[in-house]
Scaffold this motif. Structure first.
Motif, PDB file in Angstrom:
ATOM      1  N   SER A  12      -4.922   2.396  15.783  1.00 32.91           N
ATOM      2  CA  SER A  12      -4.571   1.329  14.821  1.00 32.91           C
ATOM      3  C   SER A  12      -5.023  -0.018  15.373  1.00 32.91           C
ATOM      4  CB  SER A  12      -3.060   1.320  14.550  1.00 32.91           C
ATOM      5  OG  SER A  12      -2.339   1.160  15.765  1.00 32.91           O
ATOM      6  N   VAL A  65       0.848  -1.195   0.000  1.00 33.56           N
ATOM      7  CA  VAL A  65       0.000   0.000   0.000  1.00 33.56           C
ATOM      8  C   VAL A  65       0.885   1.247   0.000  1.00 33.56           C
ATOM      9  CG1 VAL A  65      -1.780   1.297   1.234  1.00 33.56           C
ATOM     10  CG2 VAL A  65      -1.805  -1.192   1.310  1.00 33.56           C
ATOM     11  N   LEU A  71      -9.610   8.261   7.047  1.00 37.28           N
ATOM     12  CA  LEU A  71      -8.305   7.873   7.579  1.00 37.28           C
ATOM     13  C   LEU A  71      -8.166   6.365   7.669  1.00 37.28           C
ATOM     14  CD1 LEU A  71      -7.589  10.326  10.544  1.00 37.28           C
ATOM     15  CD2 LEU A  71      -6.269  10.138   8.425  1.00 37.28           C
ATOM     16  N   ARG A  72      -6.987   5.882   7.350  1.00 38.95           N
ATOM     17  CA  ARG A  72      -6.642   4.485   7.625  1.00 38.95           C
ATOM     18  C   ARG A  72      -6.284   4.347   9.111  1.00 38.95           C
ATOM     19  NH1 ARG A  72      -2.600   4.379   2.402  1.00 38.95           N
ATOM     20  NH2 ARG A  72      -4.157   3.865   0.804  1.00 38.95           N
ATOM     21  N   PRO A  73      -6.294   3.124   9.650  1.00 39.95           N
ATOM     22  CA  PRO A  73      -5.849   2.938  11.037  1.00 39.95           C
ATOM     23  C   PRO A  73      -4.441   3.484  11.232  1.00 39.95           C
ATOM     24  CG  PRO A  73      -6.921   0.950  10.230  1.00 39.95           C
ATOM     25  CD  PRO A  73      -6.792   1.872   9.040  1.00 39.95           C
ATOM     26  N   TYR A 116     -13.027   7.163   1.377  1.00 39.27           N
ATOM     27  CA  TYR A 116     -13.056   6.363   2.606  1.00 39.27           C
ATOM     28  C   TYR A 116     -11.902   5.358   2.613  1.00 39.27           C
ATOM     29  CZ  TYR A 116     -17.741   8.056   3.919  1.00 39.27           C
ATOM     30  OH  TYR A 116     -18.820   8.833   4.288  1.00 39.27           O
ATOM     31  N   GLY A 117     -11.168   5.315   3.735  1.00 44.21           N
ATOM     32  CA  GLY A 117     -10.090   4.345   3.915  1.00 44.21           C
ATOM     33  C   GLY A 117      -8.882   4.557   3.027  1.00 44.21           C
ATOM     34  N   ARG A 118      -8.706   5.789   2.494  1.00 46.27           N
ATOM     35  CA  ARG A 118      -7.638   6.007   1.509  1.00 46.27           C
ATOM     36  C   ARG A 118      -6.415   6.732   2.038  1.00 46.27           C
ATOM     37  NH1 ARG A 118      -9.429   8.691  -4.020  1.00 46.27           N
ATOM     38  NH2 ARG A 118      -7.159   9.017  -3.989  1.00 46.27           N
ATOM     39  N   LYS A 174     -13.624   8.317   8.725  1.00 45.82           N
ATOM     40  CA  LYS A 174     -13.868   7.306   7.685  1.00 45.82           C
ATOM     41  C   LYS A 174     -12.807   7.340   6.595  1.00 45.82           C
ATOM     42  CE  LYS A 174     -18.870   7.522   8.452  1.00 45.82           C
ATOM     43  NZ  LYS A 174     -20.177   8.002   7.896  1.00 45.82           N
ATOM     44  N   GLY A 200      -3.775   6.613  11.131  1.00 48.65           N
ATOM     45  CA  GLY A 200      -3.671   7.854  10.369  1.00 48.65           C
ATOM     46  C   GLY A 200      -3.752   9.083  11.262  1.00 48.65           C
ATOM     47  N   LYS A 243      -5.516   8.329  14.700  1.00 46.55           N
ATOM     48  CA  LYS A 243      -6.555   7.291  14.725  1.00 46.55           C
ATOM     49  C   LYS A 243      -5.983   5.991  15.281  1.00 46.55           C
ATOM     50  CE  LYS A 243     -10.017   5.056  11.772  1.00 46.55           C
ATOM     51  NZ  LYS A 243     -10.573   4.954  10.399  1.00 46.55           N
ATOM     52  N   ASP A 258      -3.515   8.323   5.023  1.00 44.29           N
ATOM     53  CA  ASP A 258      -2.759   8.170   6.265  1.00 44.29           C
ATOM     54  C   ASP A 258      -2.585   9.514   6.979  1.00 44.29           C
ATOM     55  OD1 ASP A 258      -1.819   5.231   5.994  1.00 44.29           O
ATOM     56  OD2 ASP A 258      -1.343   6.142   4.063  1.00 44.29           O
TER      57      ASP A 258
END
Length: 289
Positions: A285, A39, A128-130, A99-101, A126, A132, A283, A103
């Motif tokens: 993790s 990723v 942010l990734r874990p 969403y989920g895109r 929504k 982030g 956020k 960091d």
């Protein structure tokens, strides 16, 4: 708007000089953008304006994708690197594509354009990734004296009367009439906390920026910040004209405010500061849940 983007470039230079870099929380950002398999790290700059911040981040992290989002097309002063893209869009509308895109999500001086800030923060979670990081930095629509105390209500006969303070508070009043959510500026940390244990950490800070190099004893960096801030404010006086006119003041009154403010800024006789509350949140993790 090329003129406004020029002002935003000045503001970018001033803030990065005052902060000492691009981020309020450089260690958290570096951690969030560490290269990893599978990723590519990604950054969203909300209300990117002239794109200066997004371009600088893309150059600092060439392995990351950076997206600058704004209502108006960007007119960058330099060629963006290939890992930096700009999109036209309204952050108040559908953001599900993000969403989920990301960091890191950066939101600087955008609160006047957000209709519902608590709802925007829910969208941030929504997007942010874990692990982030969300970063907010906003300017207060009032000024502070040499002791960093708010000027508050003033009369032109007051010894420390500030025309810039009058112009800024009046512009803030006009903005609140258009967007009642403007007072959310002081509530951002508590609004983040209201979202529950989604955050691993919430931290805040405050930066004061002199407007003009009015103290001969200022350290060189402080003097540089003051000079950049004064130039930024000078350009803002013209940009604020429609806001001031919307208050119903006669045109000659608005012209007097702007003219007196510009003279005050050029002479740097009033000892005054701007105030910038900053907030960042990390956020939670998967391994900290």
């Amino acid at each position: 708007d090329v003129t406004e983007h020029t002002r935003l470039d000045l503001q970018h230079d001033m803030l990065t000089t005052r902060i000492g870099g691009l981020f309020l929380c450089p260690e958290a950002v570096s951690c969030a953008l560490e290269p990893r398999q599978g990723v590519r790290p990604a950054v969203l700059d909300v209300g990117t304006g002239s794109g200066s911040w997004a371009i600088a981040v893309a150059r600092m992290f060439p392995h990351a994708d950076v997206v600058g989002l704004d209502l108006a097309p960007v007119n960058p002063i330099s060629q963006p690197p290939t890992n930096c893209q700009f999109e036209c869009g309204d952050v108040n509308n559908d953001l599900t594509r993000f969403y989920g895109r990301f960091d890191v999500i950066h939101a600087r001086a955008i609160i006047q354009g957000i209709r519902d800030y608590p709802a925007f923060l829910q969208e941030v979670v929504k997007m942010l990734r874990p692990g982030g990081v969300f970063i907010s930095l906003e300017a207060q629509f009032e000024l502070f004296d040499a002791a960093r105390k708010p000027f508050g209500a003033q009369s032109p006969s007051d010894p420390n009367f500030s025309w810039m303070h009058r112009l800024l508070t009046s512009a803030g009043k006009a903005m609140r009439a258009r967007n009642p959510g403007l007072p959310e500026l002081e509530r951002i940390p508590s609004r983040l906390a209201e979202l529950g244990d989604v955050w691993q950490e919430i931290s805040s800070t405050v930066f004061y920026t002199p407007i003009g190099a009015w103290d001969p004893q200022m350290p060189p960096i402080e003097r540089q910040v003051g000079e950049l801030m004064a130039r930024n404010c000078l350009q803002f006086t013209e940009a604020a004209r429609p806001l001031l006119s919307s208050l119903g003041e006669p045109s000659e009154v608005v012209e007097t405010w702007i003219s007196n403010t510009q003279t005050e800024l050029r002479e740097a006789k009033v000892k005054q500061y701007g105030r910038w509350p900053g907030v960042w949140a990390i956020k939670r993790s998967a391994d900290t849940e």
